[in-house]
Every structure is written in structure tokens, then in C-alpha cells.
Design a protein around this motif. Sequence first.
Motif, PDB file in Angstrom:
ATOM      1  N   UNK A   1       0.844  -1.236   0.012  1.00  0.00           N
ATOM      2  CA  UNK A   1       0.015  -0.015   0.035  1.00  0.00           C
ATOM      3  C   UNK A   1       0.919   1.261  -0.100  1.00  0.00           C
ATOM      4  N   UNK A   2       0.460   2.386  -0.466  1.00  0.00           N
ATOM      5  CA  UNK A   2       1.228   3.707  -0.714  1.00  0.00           C
ATOM      6  C   UNK A   2       0.386   4.541  -0.116  1.00  0.00           C
ATOM      7  N   UNK A   3       1.109   5.199   0.905  1.00  0.00           N
ATOM      8  CA  UNK A   3       0.358   6.130   1.991  1.00  0.00           C
ATOM      9  C   UNK A   3       0.892   7.479   1.275  1.00  0.00           C
TER      10      UNK A   3
ATOM     11  N   UNK B   1      -4.691   0.195  -3.039  1.00  0.00           N
ATOM     12  CA  UNK B   1      -3.418   0.528  -3.225  1.00  0.00           C
ATOM     13  C   UNK B   1      -2.863   1.677  -2.760  1.00  0.00           C
ATOM     14  N   UNK B   2      -3.720   2.934  -2.795  1.00  0.00           N
ATOM     15  CA  UNK B   2      -3.257   4.230  -2.312  1.00  0.00           C
ATOM     16  C   UNK B   2      -4.060   4.680  -1.160  1.00  0.00           C
ATOM     17  N   UNK B   3      -3.496   4.967  -0.416  1.00  0.00           N
ATOM     18  CA  UNK B   3      -4.458   5.606   0.807  1.00  0.00           C
ATOM     19  C   UNK B   3      -3.868   7.109   0.977  1.00  0.00           C
ATOM     20  N   UNK B   4      -4.878   8.195   0.936  1.00  0.00           N
ATOM     21  CA  UNK B   4      -4.435   9.567   1.377  1.00  0.00           C
ATOM     22  C   UNK B   4      -4.764   9.884   2.826  1.00  0.00           C
ATOM     23  N   UNK B   5      -4.037  10.328   3.531  1.00  0.00           N
ATOM     24  CA  UNK B   5      -4.036  10.688   5.106  1.00  0.00           C
ATOM     25  C   UNK B   5      -3.529  12.100   5.255  1.00  0.00           C
ATOM     26  N   UNK B   6      -3.556  12.908   6.187  1.00  0.00           N
ATOM     27  CA  UNK B   6      -3.049  13.818   6.880  1.00  0.00           C
ATOM     28  C   UNK B   6      -1.745  13.495   7.533  1.00  0.00           C
ATOM     29  N   UNK B   7      -0.884  14.381   7.786  1.00  0.00           N
ATOM     30  CA  UNK B   7       0.401  14.097   8.389  1.00  0.00           C
ATOM     31  C   UNK B   7       0.168  13.763   9.955  1.00  0.00           C
TER      32      UNK B   7
ATOM     33  N   UNK C   1       9.133  12.984  -1.872  1.00  0.00           N
ATOM     34  CA  UNK C   1       8.513  14.295  -1.565  1.00  0.00           C
ATOM     35  C   UNK C   1       8.220  15.018  -2.798  1.00  0.00           C
ATOM     36  N   UNK C   2       7.220  15.644  -2.934  1.00  0.00           N
ATOM     37  CA  UNK C   2       6.661  16.322  -4.215  1.00  0.00           C
ATOM     38  C   UNK C   2       6.173  17.716  -3.787  1.00  0.00           C
ATOM     39  N   UNK C   3       6.392  18.733  -4.792  1.00  0.00           N
ATOM     40  CA  UNK C   3       5.812  19.860  -4.510  1.00  0.00           C
ATOM     41  C   UNK C   3       6.076  20.979  -6.027  1.00  0.00           C
ATOM     42  N   UNK C   4       5.327  21.720  -6.000  1.00  0.00           N
ATOM     43  CA  UNK C   4       5.520  22.639  -7.134  1.00  0.00           C
ATOM     44  C   UNK C   4       6.240  23.865  -6.971  1.00  0.00           C
ATOM     45  N   UNK C   5       6.546  24.266  -5.689  1.00  0.00           N
ATOM     46  CA  UNK C   5       7.004  25.385  -5.542  1.00  0.00           C
ATOM     47  C   UNK C   5       8.202  25.315  -4.475  1.00  0.00           C
ATOM     48  N   UNK C   6       9.621  25.668  -4.849  1.00  0.00           N
ATOM     49  CA  UNK C   6      10.555  25.436  -3.912  1.00  0.00           C
ATOM     50  C   UNK C   6      11.759  25.916  -4.519  1.00  0.00           C
ATOM     51  N   UNK C   7      12.230  26.933  -3.804  1.00  0.00           N
ATOM     52  CA  UNK C   7      13.782  27.620  -4.146  1.00  0.00           C
ATOM     53  C   UNK C   7      14.663  26.759  -3.725  1.00  0.00           C
ATOM     54  N   UNK C   8      15.922  27.015  -3.979  1.00  0.00           N
ATOM     55  CA  UNK C   8      17.048  26.115  -3.587  1.00  0.00           C
ATOM     56  C   UNK C   8      17.149  25.923  -2.053  1.00  0.00           C
TER      57      UNK C   8
ATOM     58  N   UNK D   1       4.439   8.819  -0.138  1.00  0.00           N
ATOM     59  CA  UNK D   1       4.482  10.051  -0.644  1.00  0.00           C
ATOM     60  C   UNK D   1       4.087  11.410  -0.096  1.00  0.00           C
ATOM     61  N   UNK D   2       5.012  12.402   0.068  1.00  0.00           N
ATOM     62  CA  UNK D   2       4.525  13.528   0.822  1.00  0.00           C
ATOM     63  C   UNK D   2       4.467  14.584  -0.401  1.00  0.00           C
ATOM     64  N   UNK D   3       3.105  14.934  -0.437  1.00  0.00           N
ATOM     65  CA  UNK D   3       2.642  15.979  -1.347  1.00  0.00           C
ATOM     66  C   UNK D   3       2.816  17.326  -0.477  1.00  0.00           C
ATOM     67  N   UNK D   4       2.976  18.293  -1.492  1.00  0.00           N
ATOM     68  CA  UNK D   4       3.000  19.599  -0.821  1.00  0.00           C
ATOM     69  C   UNK D   4       4.212  19.723  -0.067  1.00  0.00           C
ATOM     70  N   UNK D   5       5.336  19.159  -0.352  1.00  0.00           N
ATOM     71  CA  UNK D   5       6.482  18.852   0.498  1.00  0.00           C
ATOM     72  C   UNK D   5       7.375  20.157   1.078  1.00  0.00           C
ATOM     73  N   UNK D   6       6.765  21.404   0.361  1.00  0.00           N
ATOM     74  CA  UNK D   6       7.413  22.709   0.848  1.00  0.00           C
ATOM     75  C   UNK D   6       7.005  23.209   2.059  1.00  0.00           C
ATOM     76  N   UNK D   7       5.881  22.427   2.602  1.00  0.00           N
ATOM     77  CA  UNK D   7       5.321  22.858   4.123  1.00  0.00           C
ATOM     78  C   UNK D   7       6.111  22.144   5.091  1.00  0.00           C
TER      79      UNK D   7
END
Length: 614
Positions: free
Chosen positions: A70-72, A120-126, A182-189, A147-153
Amino acid sequence: MNAFSLAENKIWPTDSLAVLTEVFGYSSFREGQQQVIEHVAQGGDSLVIMPTGGGKSLCYQIPALLREGVTFVVSPLISLMKDQVDALNACGVPAAYLNSSLTRPQQLQILSAIRHGEIKLVYVAPERLMQPDFQAKLHEIPLALFAIDEAHCISQWGHDFRPEYAMLGQLKALFPQVPMMALTATADHATQQDILHRLNLDQPKINISSFDRPNIRYNLVEKFKPLSQLLTYIKAQNGQGGIIYCGSRKRTEEVAEKLKQQGYKADFYHAGRELAERQEVQDAFIKDELDIVAATVAFGMGINKPNVRFVVHYDIPKNIESYYQETGRAGRDGLEAEAMMLYDPADIARVRGLLEKNNNPDQLRVEMHKLNAMAAFAEAQTCRRQVLLNYFGEHQSKPCGNCDICLDPPKSFDATEDAQKSLSCVYRMGQSFGMGYVVEVLRGSQNQRVKEHGHDKLSTFGLGKQQSTEYWLSILRQLVHCGFLQQNITRGSVLQLTEAARPLLKGDIKLTLAVPRIQPLSSKTTKSSGSSKLAFLDYDKALFARLRKLRKELADAADVPPYVVFNDVTLAEMADLKPRSEREFLEISGVGYTKLEKYGSPFLAAIAEYEDDY
């Protein structure tokens, strides 16, 4: 919650391209996707930075189907979880979410399905993922991926730092054999490095795609009469859907009410509304029952709506990351879209005052740096896309040709005389009044306030009556920006001369300024952005309209947003190629085997009926 029954006896393809084609209906990967997917499928960690609409989700969804277990997926918003699960279920992928919107029996049912390998995939809050009792359950099941979405948080340098995300760094120690993405759309160096450090990623594959969204046109105009300017802009959109971001809750309500009075299907969204009301607005928007939402930044992260055609910033955002993320909600389908901002330099001082209430000096320093970068973007006289991409470390040597600066280059003029009139007026008024009142005196206003102060007797009274209020506001703002005037925030933003004003007033130097820009560009001036998907713009518009109507009927029957059935790009391709068989239908981008089975018959019938009618 019976979607996960789809997992029973399901045999998934064993290579990434087959999953992409057969499950999700796409014929080829975007740049960088396949390398990341195969690295993770083999058990490696990764950091994925892709623009909104760039295909981030597939980077973890495909490995989730290739790996055992399972992917979380860590997701910050309930609405985002629901959208993703609806879309996956529509493709035949057994997915679910665990959050507070579910009843206790529903949650127990999903937990049981997870234990039996039916999801196969489960979406959860941190917060839920890091609970000890929940982690005890994780130790009892095979895990494919975190998979950590919105990882800039996660990052203290990120524009949306959330303390609860920082706990996720413990996952590597608790589950060392489970790969992490880790995935995000917005991250500077700095943010990228912080994410890598805090999550303890092990020799990660880093994929940084281009931040460029060539289909979005960036447009900025000076804010003078914002409601009037907004209504003019909305009228030119011809009924297209969009989001208007406002700096306060009250303003979202005012804007929405004004749009309703003008006959638009509009509503407002902010954190002060009841949860049920917010959910109702969001659902209506993603189901195409609302055209426009006026919202605070509380709205949008969970919006997976691909056919948002414009995003307006009624007030300037606090940082470029927020601006980029919010404008990125336009044109996720790859078709032409617009990002328009109304800009008043005084807004920078207002936002700076709000930020200064932060008692954390380190965080304040970061926020001020980011606000200054946002101000520089707004006041740029060079290609906006170059400025935007440069902020993220992506340097483009050529102007984009699809922003207001490129399409209508700023015109300059000798403003020495107008500057002297302005500076002299400020000086003769005792440097004790704000910008708006100075303009009234310059234009010779006969109102009571001017007469009471005796300013109608000044030598500068009426010197600028030939020009509009907006013209003089622009001149004064530019004089502030150039350092000849300053706005004293401690005294209600009154205008005061700086030392640099002296030689200009005396005529020792000349001054060139930009001709004021008051209205946004006409949409007719848009140049082709070069996006490959724009090739579908010569599709059959009548057939497209018929297919959209059918899509809405099918979506309503299934109680899902229309784009979960098919997005606009897929419909446009159908209206262009007009498939007549199942084989031809499968060749349409976005059509996989499950969607062929679900929707092939009604869409093929509609296309055949249309062809027969004509």
C-alpha cells in the motif's frame, strides 16, 4: 465506500509505460517522469519538483501500482484527498482516503480493506500518519511507498511552513526499508535542501522540471478603481471560469456580491465561513455550477480543476511562491490561460506592516525577503516570466512573448515637468497629506476639504487638471519607487520628499518615467504560447459543446466533478479526431481501458449521432 472492490483479482501491468497507457490513457511520459517512476519502483527515494499541472501525481501513482503493498500519500487538505481519490477510482485504481469527513464505520471499513490488500493508495493527513496507534497498524501491512505531497510545507524556508509536516522526518527511522517521495510545485534552492535534510532521504533521485507554464499569460496593471477594472476584465472572459484572490475576507464577499449583481454565477470562499458552506462552494465550482470564486488563500490548494481559464490577484500575494502556486491553478489542462494582478505599491507597505507583527525574528527575516522579491516582480520592466523563473533558479535568455511586458513593452517619456509639479505640490502642502489628496489638489478639485485647508490658493492647485486621477497616481507611485518621495507609514502614509528630490526640483537633472498602464491587455493580443496541446484549438466547437453536455450528465449521475470523467483537452481531441471505434477511442489522450469501458459507448454514440446530423 465500495470503490476498493475493484482491487479484487486485479493484475496490474508490470512496466511503467504500460500502466501509463492502459490505466491512465496517456501515450508518453513528460520529461523526467519515467526516470523518477522507475527509480522509486525499484525502492529508491526521490524529490520531485514539477509545476502545477505538470504531472506530479503520476510520479507516485504509477510506482504505487508497480510495487507490492500500500502507498500512503500525505496530503494537507480533505478536498484535495477527495479529488485525487475520485480521479483514481474513475481510472479503475482502488484508492481511498482517511480523514474526519468519514464516519467511524466508514473508517473501519477502509482499514479492513487495507489489511486485506484491496486498496493500493491511501490519502492521509500528516497528523494521522504520525499517530503511534496508526503506525502500529502500518507495521502489520506491506508498505509500497510514502509520498509526501506539498512537501514545501516541511521547510522553514517554505512559504507555507506547517509544524505538523516537520514530524514526517521520523518516518525514515520508523520504516527504513520503505521508499519515500517528496513532491511540490514551489521550492527555491534553500527549501529544496531543507526538504532533503528534514526527511532524511537516502541518496534520492532529484527531478527538478522546468517551472515554466508557457500557456499562462502573466499580466499586471496598476490598481486605480479595482472593482471597475475587475468587471471590465471579467466581461472580456466571455463566461470562462476563474478564481479571484483577495487579501481579506470582507473583500471576497464584496467582490462576489458585485459579480452576482452583474449576472455572473459567483460566490465567495474564506476560512470564516462554515465548513459546510465552504464545501458547497468548492463542489459547485469543480462541478462547473459556479463560474467564478472570490477567495482568500484558504481556497485552491485542493482544487484539481483543470479548466480554470483565469486567476486574478485583486491584492498582491506575500511571496512569489504563493503567486506561482495560485496562478498555476489556471490552465492545468495545458490550454491558454491568464494570470492578472491589480497592483498598488501601497499594498506592499500594508503587507509589510502585517508581517512585522510576527514575533519570530528568523521567520520575519524570511518573510520580508520573500515580500521584497514579490515587489520586484510586480515593479519589473523586463519580461515577467524571466523574473519569475529566475527566482526559482531557472534562467531564460529570451523574453517569453506571452506577458504584458513582452506583448506591450513599457513606453517611457520625459517626466521631468510632471515630477516637478508633483514634488512641488507635496512640498507646498507641508508634506502632511496622502497620495489621493495630493492628486485632488493637482487636478484642481473644488471639494470642501481642499477649501478648508486653503489648498485651492496654492500655486500648484490645478496644474494637472488636463490629466486623469489615475495618471497622477501612477506618477506619484513611480516617484516613490524611484526614491524621490517616501510614504511615512507612521503618519498614515503621508508623502514626504527625500534628499534625492532636491536636484530634480531645481532642474539640475532630468527624469524619465513609464507611461501609466491602466487597463489589462486585450485577450486578442495574446500570442501563441507554444504549448503542444494548443494544437487542439481548431477542434469542432459544436461537437465539443455537445460532448461537454454529455460529460456533465455522466458526472452528475456519478456525483463527481466533470473533469473526473474527461478533461477539456480530451474532449477537444475527441471533437477534433472524431473517433468511431473503440480502438480509435483508446488512442485519445486521457482514455484508458477503464474509462473506455465506463464511457466509451455514450461518447462514441454522441460523436456518431453528431456526424450523422451533419
